[in-house]
Design a protein around this motif. Structure first.
Motif, PDB file in Angstrom:
ATOM      1  N   ASP A  75       0.836  -1.288  -0.164  1.00  0.00           N
ATOM      2  CA  ASP A  75       0.110  -0.071  -0.007  1.00  0.00           C
ATOM      3  C   ASP A  75       0.934   1.148  -0.069  1.00  0.00           C
ATOM      4  OD1 ASP A  75      -2.405  -1.625  -0.124  1.00  0.00           O
ATOM      5  OD2 ASP A  75      -2.633  -1.285   2.012  1.00  0.00           O
ATOM      6  N   SER A  76       1.979   1.172   0.512  1.00  0.00           N
ATOM      7  CA  SER A  76       2.867   2.380   0.832  1.00  0.00           C
ATOM      8  C   SER A  76       3.681   2.552  -0.357  1.00  0.00           C
ATOM      9  CB  SER A  76       3.977   2.346   1.776  1.00  0.00           C
ATOM     10  OG  SER A  76       4.948   1.359   1.759  1.00  0.00           O
ATOM     11  N   GLY A  77       4.013   1.464  -1.216  1.00  0.00           N
ATOM     12  CA  GLY A  77       4.600   1.510  -2.402  1.00  0.00           C
ATOM     13  C   GLY A  77       6.232   1.589  -2.389  1.00  0.00           C
ATOM     14  N   ASP A  78       6.761   1.332  -0.843  1.00  0.00           N
ATOM     15  CA  ASP A  78       8.278   1.399  -0.840  1.00  0.00           C
ATOM     16  C   ASP A  78       8.881   0.171  -0.496  1.00  0.00           C
ATOM     17  OD1 ASP A  78      10.624   2.106   0.403  1.00  0.00           O
ATOM     18  OD2 ASP A  78       9.772   2.838   2.278  1.00  0.00           O
ATOM     19  N   ILE A  79       9.221  -0.138  -1.739  1.00  0.00           N
ATOM     20  CA  ILE A  79       9.717  -1.519  -1.967  1.00  0.00           C
ATOM     21  C   ILE A  79      11.046  -1.679  -1.237  1.00  0.00           C
ATOM     22  CG2 ILE A  79      11.319  -0.912  -3.911  1.00  0.00           C
ATOM     23  CD1 ILE A  79      10.003  -3.767  -4.869  1.00  0.00           C
ATOM     24  N   LEU A 137       3.513  -5.158  -5.442  1.00  0.00           N
ATOM     25  CA  LEU A 137       4.493  -4.101  -5.064  1.00  0.00           C
ATOM     26  C   LEU A 137       5.460  -3.787  -6.252  1.00  0.00           C
ATOM     27  CD1 LEU A 137       5.683  -2.046  -2.828  1.00  0.00           C
ATOM     28  CD2 LEU A 137       7.056  -3.688  -1.998  1.00  0.00           C
ATOM     29  N   LEU A 138       5.960  -5.162  -6.765  1.00  0.00           N
ATOM     30  CA  LEU A 138       6.731  -4.869  -7.798  1.00  0.00           C
ATOM     31  C   LEU A 138       6.274  -4.348  -9.063  1.00  0.00           C
ATOM     32  CD1 LEU A 138       8.416  -8.373  -7.051  1.00  0.00           C
ATOM     33  CD2 LEU A 138       9.743  -6.193  -7.326  1.00  0.00           C
ATOM     34  N   GLU A 139       4.830  -4.860  -9.273  1.00  0.00           N
ATOM     35  CA  GLU A 139       4.365  -4.152 -10.481  1.00  0.00           C
ATOM     36  C   GLU A 139       3.969  -2.632 -10.311  1.00  0.00           C
ATOM     37  OE1 GLU A 139       0.627  -6.670 -10.753  1.00  0.00           O
ATOM     38  OE2 GLU A 139       1.964  -8.240 -12.030  1.00  0.00           O
ATOM     39  N   GLN A 140       3.649  -2.173  -8.891  1.00  0.00           N
ATOM     40  CA  GLN A 140       3.566  -1.027  -8.714  1.00  0.00           C
ATOM     41  C   GLN A 140       4.806  -0.227  -9.176  1.00  0.00           C
ATOM     42  OE1 GLN A 140       2.787  -0.344  -4.702  1.00  0.00           O
ATOM     43  NE2 GLN A 140       0.501  -1.260  -4.985  1.00  0.00           N
ATOM     44  N   HIS A 141       5.979  -0.845  -9.121  1.00  0.00           N
ATOM     45  CA  HIS A 141       7.148  -0.025  -9.442  1.00  0.00           C
ATOM     46  C   HIS A 141       7.791  -0.540 -10.785  1.00  0.00           C
ATOM     47  CE1 HIS A 141       8.899   1.646  -5.482  1.00  0.00           C
ATOM     48  NE2 HIS A 141       8.029   0.739  -5.026  1.00  0.00           N
ATOM     49  N   GLY A 142       6.798  -0.745 -11.699  1.00  0.00           N
ATOM     50  CA  GLY A 142       7.009  -0.859 -13.170  1.00  0.00           C
ATOM     51  C   GLY A 142       7.523  -2.264 -13.669  1.00  0.00           C
ATOM     52  N   TYR A 143       7.688  -3.159 -13.010  1.00  0.00           N
ATOM     53  CA  TYR A 143       7.999  -4.478 -13.444  1.00  0.00           C
ATOM     54  C   TYR A 143       6.953  -5.139 -14.128  1.00  0.00           C
ATOM     55  CZ  TYR A 143      12.332  -4.166 -10.514  1.00  0.00           C
ATOM     56  OH  TYR A 143      13.416  -3.515  -9.849  1.00  0.00           O
ATOM     57  N   GLU A 144       7.616  -5.576 -15.196  1.00  0.00           N
ATOM     58  CA  GLU A 144       6.146  -6.408 -15.946  1.00  0.00           C
ATOM     59  C   GLU A 144       5.865  -7.663 -15.212  1.00  0.00           C
ATOM     60  OE1 GLU A 144       6.958  -9.427 -17.896  1.00  0.00           O
ATOM     61  OE2 GLU A 144       8.667  -9.741 -17.412  1.00  0.00           O
ATOM     62  N   PRO A 145       4.677  -8.261 -15.292  1.00  0.00           N
ATOM     63  CA  PRO A 145       4.100  -9.346 -14.672  1.00  0.00           C
ATOM     64  C   PRO A 145       4.844 -10.352 -14.550  1.00  0.00           C
ATOM     65  CG  PRO A 145       2.299  -8.050 -15.778  1.00  0.00           C
ATOM     66  CD  PRO A 145       3.839  -7.667 -16.139  1.00  0.00           C
ATOM     67  N   ALA A 146       5.459 -10.790 -15.479  1.00  0.00           N
ATOM     68  CA  ALA A 146       6.184 -12.279 -15.326  1.00  0.00           C
ATOM     69  C   ALA A 146       7.477 -11.993 -14.440  1.00  0.00           C
ATOM     70  CB  ALA A 146       6.614 -12.613 -16.734  1.00  0.00           C
ATOM     71  N   ARG A 147       8.177 -10.922 -14.584  1.00  0.00           N
ATOM     72  CA  ARG A 147       9.386 -10.419 -14.044  1.00  0.00           C
ATOM     73  C   ARG A 147       9.097 -10.454 -12.397  1.00  0.00           C
ATOM     74  NH1 ARG A 147      14.211  -7.065 -13.706  1.00  0.00           N
ATOM     75  NH2 ARG A 147      15.526  -8.594 -12.690  1.00  0.00           N
ATOM     76  N   ALA A 148       7.719  -9.756 -12.336  1.00  0.00           N
ATOM     77  CA  ALA A 148       7.422  -9.267 -10.891  1.00  0.00           C
ATOM     78  C   ALA A 148       7.065 -10.713 -10.184  1.00  0.00           C
ATOM     79  CB  ALA A 148       6.177  -8.428 -11.106  1.00  0.00           C
ATOM     80  N   GLN A 149       6.486 -11.545 -10.968  1.00  0.00           N
ATOM     81  CA  GLN A 149       6.213 -13.117 -10.229  1.00  0.00           C
ATOM     82  C   GLN A 149       7.465 -13.846  -9.975  1.00  0.00           C
ATOM     83  OE1 GLN A 149       3.594 -15.073 -10.002  1.00  0.00           O
ATOM     84  NE2 GLN A 149       2.162 -13.427 -10.262  1.00  0.00           N
ATOM     85  N   ARG A 150       8.594 -13.707 -10.839  1.00  0.00           N
ATOM     86  CA  ARG A 150       9.909 -14.271 -10.569  1.00  0.00           C
ATOM     87  C   ARG A 150      10.702 -13.675  -9.324  1.00  0.00           C
ATOM     88  NH1 ARG A 150       9.990 -14.141 -16.276  1.00  0.00           N
ATOM     89  NH2 ARG A 150      11.571 -12.383 -16.112  1.00  0.00           N
ATOM     90  N   LEU A 151      10.555 -12.379  -9.370  1.00  0.00           N
ATOM     91  CA  LEU A 151      11.175 -11.563  -8.407  1.00  0.00           C
ATOM     92  C   LEU A 151      10.769 -11.722  -6.986  1.00  0.00           C
ATOM     93  CD1 LEU A 151      12.175  -8.426 -10.053  1.00  0.00           C
ATOM     94  CD2 LEU A 151      13.741 -10.106  -9.191  1.00  0.00           C
ATOM     95  N   ALA A 152       9.202 -11.806  -6.934  1.00  0.00           N
ATOM     96  CA  ALA A 152       8.379 -12.007  -5.726  1.00  0.00           C
ATOM     97  C   ALA A 152       8.961 -13.413  -4.883  1.00  0.00           C
ATOM     98  CB  ALA A 152       7.084 -11.958  -5.883  1.00  0.00           C
ATOM     99  N   THR A 153       8.938 -14.466  -5.930  1.00  0.00           N
ATOM    100  CA  THR A 153       9.458 -15.706  -5.525  1.00  0.00           C
ATOM    101  C   THR A 153      10.806 -15.814  -5.025  1.00  0.00           C
ATOM    102  OG1 THR A 153       8.166 -16.852  -7.437  1.00  0.00           O
ATOM    103  CG2 THR A 153       9.842 -18.170  -6.378  1.00  0.00           C
TER     104      THR A 153
END
Length: 187
Positions: A75-79, A137-153
């Motif tokens: 919610d804060s957007g502060d990764i 959070l990662l998608e809010q920071h501009g990461y494309e969905p597939a990369r956001a999935q991998r980085l979250a994992t």
């Protein structure tokens, strides 16, 4: 006289503590009762499903607590702040327990599948919540969905793995090292 729900909550907190320190197999009803000071009859009053319900409810509650941290960060957007907060939470928990208490979700994952009915579903749901909040959070920071999935994992796995290494080494260094590298990847 105890307030409504106080005994139940005390039992859940004791279950989380015992899972963190002893794992799922070491978390018996007798151990929870001794740790919480709850009367024996309270188990089936509050948890009609017995030990399995007690353990899975406790893990869901612990997962919800950490999940609320993830949600607040999303919610804060502060990764950066979120990763630092998560690492600091675990460092404090490890230091406070003299590196004996790890993650209750990992404890149930590692040794609860055969021992606790519903364990697999419970831990999958908790990890999915953490992962999904990280993806948002990662998608809010501009990461494309597939990369956001991998980085979250990567983030969830790295932090949880670092907690285990901290226990093994009796040092918070693994968390510090993982945090530095995760932040570098995200920069």
């Amino acid at each position: 006289m105890s307030k409504p729900g106080e005994t139940r909550q005390r039992m859940l907190m004791s279950t989380v503590t015992l899972l963190r320190e002893r794992g799922a197999r070491g978390t018996s009803i007798d151990a929870v009762l001794a740790h919480s000071g709850a009367p024996r009859g309270s188990v089936y009053h509050h948890f009609p499903g017995g030990r399995a319900e007690l353990v899975t409810t406790a893990v869901r509650q612990a997962g919800d607590f950490i999940g609320s941290v993830f949600d607040a960060v999303a919610d804060s957007g502060d990764i950066r702040g979120g990763l630092e907060l998560f690492a600091q939470f675990w460092k404090q928990a490890l230091v406070d327990s003299d590196f004996t208490a790890g993650c209750p979700v990992v404890a149930l994952t590692v040794d609860g599948h055969d021992d606790v009915p519903g364990a697999g579903v419970t831990v999958a749901e908790v990890f999915a919540r953490w992962h999904d909040a990280s993806v948002r959070l990662l998608e809010q920071h501009g990461y494309e969905p597939a990369r956001a999935q991998r980085l979250a994992t990567l983030s969830v796995a790295a932090i949880e793995g670092a907690v285990i290494l901290c226990q093994a080494r009796r040092s918070a260094d693994p968390l510090d090292e993982v945090l530095v590298e995760l932040l570098a990847i995200l920069d």
